[in-house]
Design a protein around this motif. Structure first.
Motif, short mmCIF file in Angstrom:
data_model
loop_
_atom_site.label_atom_id
_atom_site.label_comp_id
_atom_site.label_asym_id
_atom_site.label_seq_id
_atom_site.Cartn_x
_atom_site.Cartn_y
_atom_site.Cartn_z
N ASP A 2 41.12 97.26 8.34
CA ASP A 2 41.10 97.33 6.91
C ASP A 2 39.83 96.70 6.37
O ASP A 2 39.22 95.84 6.98
CB ASP A 2 42.32 96.59 6.30
CG ASP A 2 43.62 97.26 6.70
OD1 ASP A 2 43.54 98.39 7.20
OD2 ASP A 2 44.67 96.65 6.52
N THR A 3 39.43 97.15 5.19
CA THR A 3 38.26 96.56 4.55
C THR A 3 38.60 95.16 4.07
O THR A 3 39.60 94.95 3.38
CB THR A 3 37.84 97.40 3.34
OG1 THR A 3 37.55 98.72 3.81
CG2 THR A 3 36.62 96.82 2.69
N PRO A 4 37.81 94.15 4.42
CA PRO A 4 38.09 92.78 4.00
C PRO A 4 38.24 92.68 2.50
O PRO A 4 37.46 93.23 1.75
CB PRO A 4 36.89 91.99 4.53
CG PRO A 4 36.42 92.78 5.69
CD PRO A 4 36.64 94.21 5.31
N SER A 5 39.25 91.95 2.07
CA SER A 5 39.54 91.81 0.65
C SER A 5 39.06 90.48 0.12
O SER A 5 39.00 89.50 0.83
CB SER A 5 41.06 91.94 0.42
OG SER A 5 41.41 91.59 -0.90
N ALA A 6 38.72 90.45 -1.17
CA ALA A 6 38.25 89.21 -1.78
C ALA A 6 39.34 88.52 -2.59
O ALA A 6 39.13 87.47 -3.15
CB ALA A 6 37.05 89.51 -2.69
N SER A 7 40.54 89.12 -2.67
CA SER A 7 41.60 88.54 -3.47
C SER A 7 42.28 87.41 -2.70
O SER A 7 42.10 87.26 -1.49
CB SER A 7 42.62 89.60 -3.86
OG SER A 7 43.24 90.12 -2.71
N PHE A 8 43.11 86.65 -3.40
CA PHE A 8 43.75 85.48 -2.81
C PHE A 8 45.04 85.84 -2.07
O PHE A 8 45.35 85.26 -1.04
CB PHE A 8 44.05 84.46 -3.90
CG PHE A 8 44.78 83.24 -3.41
CD1 PHE A 8 44.11 82.24 -2.74
CD2 PHE A 8 46.15 83.11 -3.60
CE1 PHE A 8 44.78 81.11 -2.26
CE2 PHE A 8 46.83 81.99 -3.14
CZ PHE A 8 46.14 81.00 -2.47
N THR A 9 45.79 86.81 -2.58
CA THR A 9 47.10 87.12 -2.03
C THR A 9 47.09 87.41 -0.54
O THR A 9 47.96 86.91 0.19
CB THR A 9 47.72 88.31 -2.79
OG1 THR A 9 47.80 87.99 -4.18
CG2 THR A 9 49.11 88.63 -2.26
N PRO A 10 46.13 88.20 0.00
CA PRO A 10 46.15 88.45 1.44
C PRO A 10 45.94 87.21 2.29
O PRO A 10 46.19 87.25 3.51
CB PRO A 10 44.99 89.45 1.63
CG PRO A 10 44.78 90.07 0.30
CD PRO A 10 45.09 88.99 -0.68
N LEU A 231 51.75 86.58 10.97
CA LEU A 231 51.14 86.17 9.71
C LEU A 231 49.64 86.02 9.85
O LEU A 231 48.86 86.47 8.99
CB LEU A 231 51.76 84.84 9.25
CG LEU A 231 53.23 84.88 8.83
CD1 LEU A 231 53.71 83.47 8.49
CD2 LEU A 231 53.45 85.81 7.65
N TRP A 232 49.20 85.41 10.94
CA TRP A 232 47.76 85.18 11.14
C TRP A 232 47.01 86.49 11.30
O TRP A 232 45.99 86.73 10.65
CB TRP A 232 47.54 84.29 12.35
CG TRP A 232 46.10 84.08 12.68
CD1 TRP A 232 45.42 84.54 13.77
CD2 TRP A 232 45.14 83.38 11.88
NE1 TRP A 232 44.10 84.16 13.71
CE2 TRP A 232 43.90 83.45 12.56
CE3 TRP A 232 45.21 82.69 10.67
CZ2 TRP A 232 42.75 82.85 12.07
CZ3 TRP A 232 44.05 82.09 10.18
CH2 TRP A 232 42.84 82.19 10.88
N TYR A 233 47.51 87.34 12.18
CA TYR A 233 46.81 88.61 12.41
C TYR A 233 46.86 89.52 11.19
O TYR A 233 45.95 90.35 11.01
CB TYR A 233 47.39 89.31 13.63
CG TYR A 233 46.99 88.68 14.94
CD1 TYR A 233 45.68 88.30 15.19
CD2 TYR A 233 47.92 88.46 15.96
CE1 TYR A 233 45.29 87.71 16.38
CE2 TYR A 233 47.56 87.88 17.16
CZ TYR A 233 46.24 87.51 17.36
OH TYR A 233 45.86 86.92 18.55
N SER A 234 47.86 89.39 10.36
CA SER A 234 47.91 90.17 9.12
C SER A 234 46.75 89.78 8.21
O SER A 234 46.10 90.65 7.62
CB SER A 234 49.25 89.94 8.40
OG SER A 234 50.33 90.41 9.17
N THR A 235 46.48 88.49 8.11
CA THR A 235 45.37 88.03 7.28
C THR A 235 44.03 88.41 7.90
O THR A 235 43.11 88.83 7.20
CB THR A 235 45.46 86.51 7.07
OG1 THR A 235 46.63 86.22 6.28
CG2 THR A 235 44.25 85.98 6.35
N VAL A 236 43.90 88.27 9.22
CA VAL A 236 42.65 88.65 9.88
C VAL A 236 42.35 90.12 9.64
O VAL A 236 41.21 90.52 9.35
CB VAL A 236 42.72 88.36 11.39
CG1 VAL A 236 41.52 88.94 12.12
CG2 VAL A 236 42.81 86.85 11.64
N ARG A 237 43.37 90.94 9.73
CA ARG A 237 43.18 92.39 9.55
C ARG A 237 42.79 92.72 8.11
O ARG A 237 42.01 93.64 7.87
CB ARG A 237 44.47 93.13 9.91
CG ARG A 237 44.31 94.65 9.93
CD ARG A 237 45.64 95.32 10.11
NE ARG A 237 45.48 96.76 10.31
CZ ARG A 237 46.46 97.63 10.17
NH1 ARG A 237 47.67 97.23 9.81
NH2 ARG A 237 46.26 98.91 10.38
#
Length: 324
Positions: A2-10, A231-237
């Protein structure tokens, strides 16, 4: 990926995952006298079963690895699970635990540089500036500690293995998703630890594990492995390895908080200063960057005299033959 996001929620899943990892330090003390390889084999086998059940409930279907994916996933299990645990256990025999913790806390710098390169992006200047701040705060929280040459070597290995846990997952997260990577890493880790357990500790080593130690294994399997991995890999992705790496600075904070809750005492002034520094680094590195308001490079509205760069619509009256 996925394209890295700049928002806080992810970032929230990764933050929760790091808090779980940090808070597990006090639980892990219960396994100091347990047969290491056997206990870890049971931990990762149980985590695999839990992950398969949770994935089924979530509607996720892990797929079987193919080709080079085996190398990435096997490398992840060997370094991020097996060698990391060995490095920590052997390292504390030559160095104070704080030395190992500080080495691991240096992960943001490694991930900030290598993570984006694996994702075929340029490292973020914002993350590169924030990473040393987070590391400095983690050093203040964990302390410096005493060590010898062997302890320094084990600490360096722990740092490399902790970084590999994230970096080696990057190439396979796209196809396997956080669920698949977590499942495959866990069962591969269980097999490797089982082989080491039977070889080094004997096939009956599980009988030496006490009731309290089994409870600790269960906690590590459910929360620190099954839940925290996904949880960790979800954020990394979602946000990329570079930004996610800053979140590892939360682990020593959670460890300090857990120590206070379990009666280890209230942290001293240096720890509080370190916590403040970590938070400052996280805020600086993870804050969302504002996009230009009107799409121009400077974010300023174009003046009335400036030539328009928007495409002009063709005049229908000049396309009569095509509209008929």
């Amino acid at each position: 990926m996925d394209t890295p996001s700049a928002s806080f929620t992810p970032l929230v899943p990764g933050m929760v995952g790091m808090v779980l990892v940090g808070s597990s330090v006090s639980v892990s003390h219960a396994l100091v006298d347990a047969p290491l390889f056997t206990a870890q084999a049971v931990r990762y086998a149980a985590a695999t079963a839990i992950l398969l059940l949770l994935a089924r409930l979530a509607g996720a279907r892990p797929v079987w690895p193919r080709g080079r994916e085996w190398l990435w996933l096997a490398g992840l299990a060997v370094t991020g699970l097996v060698l990391f645990n060995v490095a920590v256990v052997r390292g504390v025999a030559h160095a104070e635990p704080a030395v190992i913790a500080v080495a691991v806390a240096s992960v943001p710098v490694v991930l900030g540089v290598l993570g984006p390169l694996l994702e075929r992006r340029a490292p973020s200047r914002q993350v590169l500036l924030a990473a040393p701040v987070v590391v400095a705060g983690a050093v203040l929280v964990g302390g410096t500690g005493r060590t010898d040459a062997a302890g320094g070597a084990w600490a360096a290995l722990a740092l490399g293995c902790e970084a590999a846990f994230t970096l080696l997952a990057v190439p396979v997260l796209g196809r396997h998703t956080p669920w698949g990577v977590s499942v495959h890493a866990s069962w591969l880790g269980a097999v490797l630890f089982a082989v080491l357990g039977v070889t080094c500790e004997g096939p009956t080593a599980a009988r030496e594990v006490t009731g309290a130690q089994w409870a600790a294994v269960g906690y590590l399997a459910l929360l620190v492995t099954a839940v925290a991995f996904v949880l960790w890999y979800s954020t990394v992705r979602t946000v990329g390895a570079g930004r996610a790496g800053l979140l590892t600075g939360l682990a020593p904070l959670a460890a300090a908080a857990a120590g206070t809750a379990t009666g280890a005492g209230v942290p001293g002034t240096t720890v509080w200063v370190g916590i403040a520094v970590v938070i400052a680094g996280l805020v600086g590195g993870l804050r969302a960057r504002r996009a230009p308001a009107l799409g121009t490079p400077s974010g300023r509205a174009p003046s009335a005299d400036a030539p328009s760069t928007a495409p002009t619509r063709p005049d229908p009256s000049r396309r009569g033959s095509r509209l008929s």
